[in-house]
Design a protein around this motif. Structure first.
Motif, PDB file in Angstrom:
ATOM      1  N   PHE A 101      -5.530  -1.881  16.528  1.00  0.00           N
ATOM      2  CA  PHE A 101      -6.426  -3.016  16.305  1.00  0.00           C
ATOM      3  C   PHE A 101      -5.770  -4.033  15.386  1.00  0.00           C
ATOM      4  O   PHE A 101      -5.906  -5.246  15.584  1.00  0.00           O
ATOM      5  CB  PHE A 101      -7.744  -2.539  15.694  1.00  0.00           C
ATOM      6  CG  PHE A 101      -8.574  -3.660  15.161  1.00  0.00           C
ATOM      7  CD1 PHE A 101      -9.197  -4.561  16.014  1.00  0.00           C
ATOM      8  CD2 PHE A 101      -8.719  -3.837  13.788  1.00  0.00           C
ATOM      9  CE1 PHE A 101      -9.947  -5.601  15.509  1.00  0.00           C
ATOM     10  CE2 PHE A 101      -9.472  -4.877  13.280  1.00  0.00           C
ATOM     11  CZ  PHE A 101     -10.091  -5.764  14.143  1.00  0.00           C
ATOM     12  N   HIS A 102      -5.033  -3.564  14.378  1.00  0.00           N
ATOM     13  CA  HIS A 102      -4.385  -4.492  13.452  1.00  0.00           C
ATOM     14  C   HIS A 102      -3.368  -5.351  14.193  1.00  0.00           C
ATOM     15  O   HIS A 102      -3.275  -6.555  13.947  1.00  0.00           O
ATOM     16  CB  HIS A 102      -3.713  -3.727  12.319  1.00  0.00           C
ATOM     17  CG  HIS A 102      -4.661  -2.829  11.577  1.00  0.00           C
ATOM     18  ND1 HIS A 102      -4.234  -1.756  10.813  1.00  0.00           N
ATOM     19  CD2 HIS A 102      -6.023  -2.828  11.487  1.00  0.00           C
ATOM     20  CE1 HIS A 102      -5.292  -1.151  10.291  1.00  0.00           C
ATOM     21  NE2 HIS A 102      -6.382  -1.771  10.693  1.00  0.00           N
ATOM     22  N   ALA A 103      -2.613  -4.739  15.102  1.00  0.00           N
ATOM     23  CA  ALA A 103      -1.635  -5.507  15.869  1.00  0.00           C
ATOM     24  C   ALA A 103      -2.330  -6.492  16.797  1.00  0.00           C
ATOM     25  O   ALA A 103      -1.898  -7.649  16.951  1.00  0.00           O
ATOM     26  CB  ALA A 103      -0.739  -4.552  16.671  1.00  0.00           C
ATOM     27  N   ARG A 137     -17.010   2.300  13.149  1.00  0.00           N
ATOM     28  CA  ARG A 137     -16.053   1.342  12.595  1.00  0.00           C
ATOM     29  C   ARG A 137     -14.731   1.988  12.214  1.00  0.00           C
ATOM     30  O   ARG A 137     -13.777   1.281  11.838  1.00  0.00           O
ATOM     31  CB  ARG A 137     -16.664   0.640  11.385  1.00  0.00           C
ATOM     32  CG  ARG A 137     -17.798  -0.318  11.735  1.00  0.00           C
ATOM     33  CD  ARG A 137     -18.367  -0.986  10.491  1.00  0.00           C
ATOM     34  NE  ARG A 137     -19.082  -0.042   9.636  1.00  0.00           N
ATOM     35  CZ  ARG A 137     -19.628  -0.369   8.467  1.00  0.00           C
ATOM     36  NH1 ARG A 137     -19.519  -1.597   8.013  1.00  0.00           N
ATOM     37  NH2 ARG A 137     -20.262   0.552   7.743  1.00  0.00           N
ATOM     38  N   GLN A 138     -14.652   3.329  12.292  1.00  0.00           N
ATOM     39  CA  GLN A 138     -13.396   4.014  11.978  1.00  0.00           C
ATOM     40  C   GLN A 138     -12.264   3.559  12.888  1.00  0.00           C
ATOM     41  O   GLN A 138     -11.096   3.577  12.491  1.00  0.00           O
ATOM     42  CB  GLN A 138     -13.594   5.533  12.112  1.00  0.00           C
ATOM     43  CG  GLN A 138     -14.597   6.131  11.120  1.00  0.00           C
ATOM     44  CD  GLN A 138     -14.069   6.155   9.700  1.00  0.00           C
ATOM     45  OE1 GLN A 138     -12.872   6.014   9.481  1.00  0.00           O
ATOM     46  NE2 GLN A 138     -14.967   6.320   8.740  1.00  0.00           N
ATOM     47  N   ILE A 139     -12.612   3.133  14.109  1.00  0.00           N
ATOM     48  CA  ILE A 139     -11.547   2.728  15.035  1.00  0.00           C
ATOM     49  C   ILE A 139     -10.870   1.454  14.556  1.00  0.00           C
ATOM     50  O   ILE A 139      -9.742   1.147  14.983  1.00  0.00           O
ATOM     51  CB  ILE A 139     -12.102   2.525  16.462  1.00  0.00           C
ATOM     52  CG1 ILE A 139     -13.159   1.411  16.477  1.00  0.00           C
ATOM     53  CG2 ILE A 139     -12.683   3.808  17.018  1.00  0.00           C
ATOM     54  CD1 ILE A 139     -13.634   1.058  17.869  1.00  0.00           C
ATOM     55  N   LEU A 140     -11.530   0.675  13.681  1.00  0.00           N
ATOM     56  CA  LEU A 140     -10.925  -0.557  13.193  1.00  0.00           C
ATOM     57  C   LEU A 140      -9.818  -0.280  12.186  1.00  0.00           C
ATOM     58  O   LEU A 140      -9.081  -1.206  11.805  1.00  0.00           O
ATOM     59  CB  LEU A 140     -11.994  -1.453  12.558  1.00  0.00           C
ATOM     60  CG  LEU A 140     -13.140  -1.886  13.473  1.00  0.00           C
ATOM     61  CD1 LEU A 140     -14.107  -2.782  12.725  1.00  0.00           C
ATOM     62  CD2 LEU A 140     -12.600  -2.607  14.709  1.00  0.00           C
ATOM     63  N   ALA A 187      -8.003   7.086  17.641  1.00  0.00           N
ATOM     64  CA  ALA A 187      -8.406   5.686  17.737  1.00  0.00           C
ATOM     65  C   ALA A 187      -7.422   4.884  18.566  1.00  0.00           C
ATOM     66  O   ALA A 187      -7.818   4.002  19.331  1.00  0.00           O
ATOM     67  CB  ALA A 187      -8.536   5.092  16.337  1.00  0.00           C
ATOM     68  N   TYR A 188      -6.095   5.196  18.416  1.00  0.00           N
ATOM     69  CA  TYR A 188      -5.112   4.405  19.156  1.00  0.00           C
ATOM     70  C   TYR A 188      -5.237   4.651  20.650  1.00  0.00           C
ATOM     71  O   TYR A 188      -5.061   3.754  21.471  1.00  0.00           O
ATOM     72  CB  TYR A 188      -3.693   4.694  18.658  1.00  0.00           C
ATOM     73  CG  TYR A 188      -3.175   6.067  19.022  1.00  0.00           C
ATOM     74  CD1 TYR A 188      -2.453   6.285  20.196  1.00  0.00           C
ATOM     75  CD2 TYR A 188      -3.399   7.158  18.176  1.00  0.00           C
ATOM     76  CE1 TYR A 188      -1.978   7.548  20.525  1.00  0.00           C
ATOM     77  CE2 TYR A 188      -2.927   8.414  18.493  1.00  0.00           C
ATOM     78  CZ  TYR A 188      -2.220   8.607  19.673  1.00  0.00           C
ATOM     79  OH  TYR A 188      -1.757   9.848  20.007  1.00  0.00           O
ATOM     80  N   ASN A 189      -5.580   5.889  21.049  1.00  0.00           N
ATOM     81  CA  ASN A 189      -5.792   6.163  22.473  1.00  0.00           C
ATOM     82  C   ASN A 189      -7.014   5.408  22.990  1.00  0.00           C
ATOM     83  O   ASN A 189      -6.993   4.827  24.079  1.00  0.00           O
ATOM     84  CB  ASN A 189      -5.977   7.661  22.694  1.00  0.00           C
ATOM     85  CG  ASN A 189      -4.660   8.413  22.714  1.00  0.00           C
ATOM     86  OD1 ASN A 189      -3.615   7.815  22.945  1.00  0.00           O
ATOM     87  ND2 ASN A 189      -4.701   9.711  22.451  1.00  0.00           N
TER      88      ASN A 189
END
Length: 1338
Positions: A266-268, A258-261, A67-69
């Motif tokens: 995304f939090h940052a 929605r797993q990427i959230l 997800a971060y990539n």
């Protein structure tokens, strides 16, 4: 997997990103074609294989890679990475973006994420649910017709959208029948979303996905807001946020996007966006999107059972050094609930490189070495400035101090920074730059990093001196934020004695012009600490701050109301503003995680520590609710008071009218001259001879009256659709055709000087005058017209022909009707003497006719009256029979034209009332009936010209009046033509005689004189009708009626028939056609009496309208046609005494001077005149008398068949009657049924095409044509034409222009009625249509 990642990278870069870049104006240099490609990308016909397919692939990629990539790649490709920096006022480093595009691309980035996680088009959504969603999306963007919904529904391979289309449409939408407005605007049958759709199914994300234009999404939000207000689900003055919907679950074969959230990236990013939102740097739409994404992150995190993550969630995270724009390392775990409460303390800013290419946004070269900036910056050294520490989270922060508006500072970074040094270990003397949140914050003097300050700021050198003014000015005095596309660079402040190197800012090398590198010396600071920004915020604290900011109340969120709010929120749809959705997110966080719930309470106590503040916040909330209740109560009270005042005003006006009428009946009241408001200069002045005022009027030719059809025939002729029906279509049974035949006979047997004064024309080509009711000075109008001629703003307007739009109501006008100074002046009234006998009144009327000549005048009023008569003369053309045979016109023709104008306008008003004065309870009145009339001002203008024409014609009108009344002639008859060439009184039109007398008499006569004149003309009318009825009886029937008569008296129909038989029975008028004795003959006297009354009604109606306009006497309330005759004779005072219904008949309304034999002598004289004409031409005399009075139907358009197929089948290959060829655009006149060639040169005559020529011939310039090949109605009005619309609609009440859809079409009764009403009311020019000059080419 690597190949898939590369594919994803390319797709994100080239497709979705490019699409949003085009929408945000980054591809302007590529022209409009690039926008067309973006619209095609999401267009309904291609979205299945384009945008939907791309989203599907991206959703798969987002769940298959880290997800971060994925998020880092998306952030980079959307060019928002630099926006994520906390460094204020940094120079633009991205070559793709300029300053004004930063925020739109951020919004696009969030919209893309929301779309990616929400869309379920290819992730398991059923076909029915998908069709429902698409249909709801289309309806929310605007009401749609059935065909529009069918066309705009996305096409999908292998699916049949029509299978459940109708059932879904009935489920989500209500049908709204087309509404017709009196102004001419027509709507088609539309489908509108049901109220439940806005609450449950309106999906803004899907609307954004399908909206070709951004205005479509805004329209849907406006409609959603309107619904929320009407349903009382929204407070007044509150703008709701988009109600983003929680997506449905995916199919089992797919993972939820929605797993990427759950990613820390995304939090940052969410923390940074919320941080800047609190500072006021982002729009509310961005806030709404990030709140929605956080809400979905909470939902997906709550659904997932991440036990490993929750095990470490009880302890606080240990923060390492946080580098600016390094979103991956801001949080150590991917646990949302941990990251929600993690406090970000200090963020280390990233230093700029020493070398960077000079990049410009334009092709012009700028010289940096000798620039003004270098000169200014060279004079500033590091000793002249001090470093500012502005931290929100510092211990000296005071919450009671007012917050600033989030002032930003420009940061210039030094070289050779040590990025490995942790920010949290910096000493108090380290370089720090933080965003200010209060106005007086502690200042730390330290090594100076580069801070750009304006020249007028004096920097404090001694931080310990508390009395010194602050180093920064108030926010209003700070320099303006640059747009982002200016040429700027970083400047390093040098210390004395050190060398200075220049540093050029770094920019991206793509798509920009690069210049050679230039090295600039930097400051040598071996112990320099990197600059940083104090944040000291968590996502929870920022949400609390944002809630307080959006609601306008400190400490506005109350976690103690969670249970009550949760139970109420479960029952109602999510509708609210920003504070509502932030509160909803906070409550969802509290329910999902107990630790976060405690953190919310603790953070709230830290942000608003004092109990007084919380009490004050609660008090403010209560005050706001109390004020809201007071405001609503006040609005209700004002509404009730307004209604009460309106009713009271109506009652007072009615009472005043009653008082005025009663006073006017008792005594003479002196009234000052009436004043009028000029709509141009806004001055109220009376109309005078030197400065006249006038009514704004539209003068046009009309043939509406001439299209009345004879009673006994069908009221409405049918448009033939077969050969049998064509045989029944007659064009010679109209009033215009009958009048033409009568005029030819009159011209054959009588002198024009006589018969011109015996009839009225205008049935075909009359002059109609209508007004909007607004007044203006004639001088103001001339200036207004002159300005219009110089501007020529409206192409369909012809100021050179005198056309203009009323300055107030914008209705078309082409003249002005002067207002006589005598109007409304009761002092000018010619009063009758009390208790005068009828003989004396008749003598006075005869004297008025002899003495009331028009005096010559050269005033401005006289000039204006002459001008309006010229306008009326030029608006129509006389038929050849009314034109003089010699070059010198006869004056009688002018008199005929003037009186006919009055007749035409009264007849048109009668037609607009339905052809009678009966008030129908079943059919509503014509809504296009003019609200204001101009009959009285028009009669004043016509009276002036009538008197002049009478003098020129040397017509002794008083002698005609004496013959009518039976008065003895006091002057020898020398001016009259021989009696055999003069039209007998029995053949003269009674309405024409009445109008002649009204125009020649003073218009301000007492009502007694008017009543007496009407009585005398009615006497003539009655005997004309009796003579006409007698011609329809056999000799035996006449003898049978005479046998019941009383000699020497006229009290009933039998007496009248006996008298006419006595006077004309010995002539050749009657033909002996039977030999039966009178004893065996039966006669229906009652039927004959009804026929007599019916033939008298047209005169009574016109006379009643005259009385209504001249004396403002309300018309009687007539409910049935049987009582119309009785009510009108009482209204006209022909009968003043009540009597038994069995004794009532038309002869009761006869009025003669008492104690005279006029009731016998006058009719006998009329009959003797007619008998002399019978002896010369028996056939013509009988023909004239039989057709003297005819009952006519009101004018109507042709009756059209219900199915359009009949018209198209019969007419689409039917040849033109003139050129005998099949027209390319066959058009049918709806007034007479003639086929014309539209826009063809084959039937062109004198450079005028056939449709225009036919409109002038059949409708006096007004033509209504049905174009067979397109179903459209074309209306021609004078020199203009317009597309009116279609009379035929399909099953869903939609038009099928040019028959492109091939649907069965049926006649719309409402539209047909509207077209006919506009034609009858002469309102085509006032409809909201696009009129164009046809230039005789139709």
């Amino acid at each position: 997997m690597d190949n898939l990642w590369m594919e994803n990278n390319i797709i994100v870069n080239l497709l979705q990103v490019a699409f949003y870049e085009i929408l945000n104006g980054l591809w302007v240099r590529n022209g409009l074609q690039i926008k067309g490609q973006a619209m095609t990308y999401i267009q309904c016909n291609f979205c299945n294989s384009m945008v939907d397919a791309d989203l599907y692939l991206l959703q798969i990629c987002s769940t298959r890679i880290a997800a971060y990539n994925f998020l880092n790649t998306v952030i980079e490709k959307f060019h928002v990475k630099e926006w994520m920096s906390l460094a204020p006022y940094q120079a633009p480093q991205n070559a793709y973006l300029e300053g004004e595009h930063d925020t739109p691309m951020l919004e696009s980035f969030l919209t893309f994420l929301a779309t990616l996680i929400s869309v379920r088009t290819n992730l398991g959504l059923s076909e029915t649910a998908l069709n429902r969603l698409e249909m709801v999306t289309l309806l929310c963007m605007g009401d749609k017709t059935h065909s529009q919904l069918m066309e705009l529904m996305p096409e999908r391979c292998g699916t049949s959208q029509s299978r459940d289309f109708e059932s879904l449409l009935a489920e989500v939408a209500d049908y709204r029948a087309p509404a017709l407005e009196a102004s001419g605007n027509m709507q088609q049958g539309m489908y509108v979303p049901k109220p439940l759709i806005w609450e449950k199914q309106y999906d803004p994300i899907h609307v954004l996905l399908r909206a070709v234009h951004r205005r479509d999404f805004q329209t849907s939000m406006d409609r959603y807001t309107e619904y929320a207000r009407q349903a009382n689900k929204l407070k007044a003055g509150v703008s709701p946020w988009p109600p983003f919907r929680t997506p449905t679950d995916c199919a089992e074969a797919y993972e939820d996007p929605r797993q990427i959230l759950k990613s820390r990236v995304f939090h940052a990013a969410a923390l940074i966006i919320l941080y800047k939102a609190v500072k006021g740097h982002v729009s509310e739409h961005v806030m709404a999107l990030v709140i929605f994404l956080l809400e979905q992150a909470v939902i997906i995190s709550q659904q997932e059972d991440n036990k490993n993550t929750k095990m470490c969630s009880t302890t606080s995270q240990t923060q390492n050094q946080l580098n600016d724009m390094d979103l991956t390392n801001w949080f150590s775990v991917d646990s949302l609930f941990d990251n929600l409460r993690t406090v970000v303390g200090r963020v280390i800013l990233t230093p700029e490189p020493d070398f960077s290419p000079i990049t410009y946004s334009s092709d012009s070269d700028l010289e940096w070495e000798n620039s003004e900036v270098d000169t200014e910056m060279a004079d500033i050294t590091i000793d002249d400035t001090k470093m500012l520490t502005l931290g929100e989270g510092s211990s000296t922060w005071n919450s009671n101090q007012p917050q600033s508006s989030g002032t930003d500072l420009m940061v210039f970074r030094g070289d050779q920074q040590n990025q490995d040094s942790p920010a949290m270990e910096s000493t108090p003397t380290s370089s720090v730059l933080a965003l200010p949140s209060t106005t007086n914050l502690p200042m730390e003097v330290e090594r100076i990093m580069s801070v750009a300050l304006p020249a007028y700021i004096s920097v404090n050198h001694h931080a310990s001196s508390s009395a010194e003014p602050p180093a920064l000015p108030p926010p209003a005095q700070l320099p303006a934020i640059t747009a982002g596309n200016e040429v700027s660079r970083a400047v390093i402040w040098s210390q004395p004695g050190t060398s200075r190197k220049e540093l050029v800012p770094t920019t991206s090398q793509n798509h920009r012009k690069s210049y050679p590198y230039r090295r600039r010396q930097t400051v040598d600071r071996p112990n320099a600490n990197p600059p940083s920004v104090k944040v000291n915020e968590s996502i929870i604290s920022l949400l609390l701050r944002l809630h307080s900011q959006l609601s306008g109340i400190p400490d506005s969120y109350n976690p103690d109301d969670e249970e009550e709010a949760n139970t109420s929120a479960a029952d109602q749809a999510p509708i609210g503003d920003g504070a509502y959705y932030v509160e909803k997110l906070l409550r969802k966080i509290s329910m999902a995680d107990t630790t976060c719930k405690n953190c919310i309470k603790e953070t709230r106590m830290k942000l608003w520590p004092s109990q007084e503040e919380r009490d004050e916040a609660q008090k403010q909330r209560e005050n706001m609710e109390r004020e809201e209740r007071r405001r609503r109560a006040k609005e209700r009270q004002q509404k009730l008071m307004a209604e009460f005042a309106n009713k009271q005003k109506q009652f007072m006006e009615k009472a005043m009218e009653i008082d005025e009428n009663s006073e006017g009946m008792e005594e003479e009241v002196l009234v000052t001259k009436e004043e009028y408001d000029c709509v141009i200069c806004n001055q109220s002045t009376p109309s005078t001879e030197e400065k006249p005022m006038g009514l704004v009027v539209l003068i046009q030719a009309t043939s509406v009256i001439g299209h009345r059809r004879r009673y006994g025939q069908p009221e409405r002729s049918t448009l033939p659709t077969c050969e049998e029906e064509r045989e029944f279509l007659r064009r010679d049974d109209t009033l215009a055709a009958e009048f033409d035949r009568r005029v030819e006979e009159l011209d054959r047997h009588f002198d024009p000087q006589s018969w011109f004064l015996s009839v009225n024309l205008g049935w075909d080509g009359g002059v109609h005058v209508q007004t909007c009711g607004h007044h203006l000075h004639l001088d103001c109008l001339n200036s207004y017209l002159q300005s219009l001629r110089s501007q020529q703003r409206q192409p369909a307007l012809s100021p050179e022909k005198g056309e203009y739009l009323c300055p107030l109501c914008r209705q078309l006008a082409n003249s002005v009707l002067p207002l006589s100074p005598q109007l409304g002046d009761k002092t000018q009234m010619v009063r009758s003497k009390p208790n005068e006998s009828m003989s004396q009144i008749l003598e006075e009327l005869s004297n008025f006719l002899r003495e009331n000549d028009q005096k010559p005048s050269t005033s401005n009023m006289a000039e204006a009256i002459g001008k309006v008569m010229e306008d009326m003369s030029s608006s129509t053309q006389l038929k050849p029979m009314f034109k003089p045979k010699s070059e010198k016109p006869i004056p009688q023709s002018l008199f005929l034209f003037v009186t006919s104008i009055a007749r035409t306008n009264l007849e048109v008003e009668l037609i607009q009332r339905g052809g009678s004065l009966v008030v129908s309870c079943i059919e509503p009145p014509n809504p296009l009936l003019p609200k204001r009339d101009c009959i009285v001002p028009l009669l004043h203008v016509l009276a002036v010209h009538a008197r002049v024409a009478r003098v020129l014609a040397m017509w002794p009108a008083w002698m005609t009046f004496q013959q009518l009344c039976g008065l003895p002639a006091k002057v020898p008859i020398t001016a009259l033509a021989p009696i055999e060439r003069e039209v007998p009184l029995l053949l003269r039109d009674p309405i024409a005689l009445l109008l002649q007398f009204v125009l020649l008499l003073p218009l301000h006569l007492d009502q007694t004189y008017f009543t007496t004149t009407v009585q005398m003309v009615y006497n003539l009318l009655y005997y004309q009708v009796i003579a006409q009825v007698s011609c329809g009886l056999t000799s035996a029937e006449r003898m049978r009626a005479a046998s019941s008569a009383t000699k020497g008296r006229i009290t009933n129909l039998c007496d009248s028939l006996d008298f006419i038989n006595e006077c004309l029975g010995q002539t050749d008028l009657y033909m002996e056609d039977d030999s039966l004795s009178s004893e065996k003959t039966q006669i229906n006297i009652l039927a004959l009496e009804q026929q007599v009354q019916k033939l008298c009604l047209p005169f009574l109606r016109i006379a009643s309208l005259l009385k209504y306009h001249l004396y403002q006497q309300p018309l009687p309330d007539i409910r049935t046609s049987q009582s119309e005759f009785v009510r009108l004779v009482y209204y006209l005072e022909l009968v003043t005494e009540s009597m038994d219904w069995g004794c009532f008949n038309a002869s009761v309304a006869l009025n003669w001077p008492s104690d005279t034999n006029m009731f016998i002598d006058s009719p006998r004289t009329w009959c003797s005149q007619f008998a002399s004409f019978v002896s010369k031409s028996q056939i013509a005399a009988r023909s004239f008398l039989v057709d003297q009075h005819i009952v006519w139907h009101p004018p109507r358009l042709l009756q059209l068949p219900r199915e359009y197929e009949k018209i198209f089948t019969y007419y689409h290959e039917r040849p033109c009657s003139q050129c005998h060829s099949v027209p390319q655009e066959t058009s049918i006149c709806l007034l007479c049924g003639t086929i014309v060639c539209l826009k063809q040169n084959c039937c062109k005559q004198q450079n005028v095409c056939e449709a225009v020529a036919h409109a002038a011939e059949c409708g006096a310039g007004t033509g209504v044509f049905l174009v067979v090949t397109s179903t459209y109605i074309i209306v021609i009005r004078g020199h203009r034409a317009c597309l009116w619309g279609s009379l035929y609609l399909d099953d869903f009440e939609e038009e099928d222009r040019d028959l492109k859809r091939g649907k069965p079409l049926y006649l719309s009764r409402d539209r047909y009625q509207l077209l006919e009403q506009q034609w009858l009311a002469h309102r085509f020019d006032h409809t909201k249509k696009t009129w164009v000059h046809h230039r005789n080419a139709l």
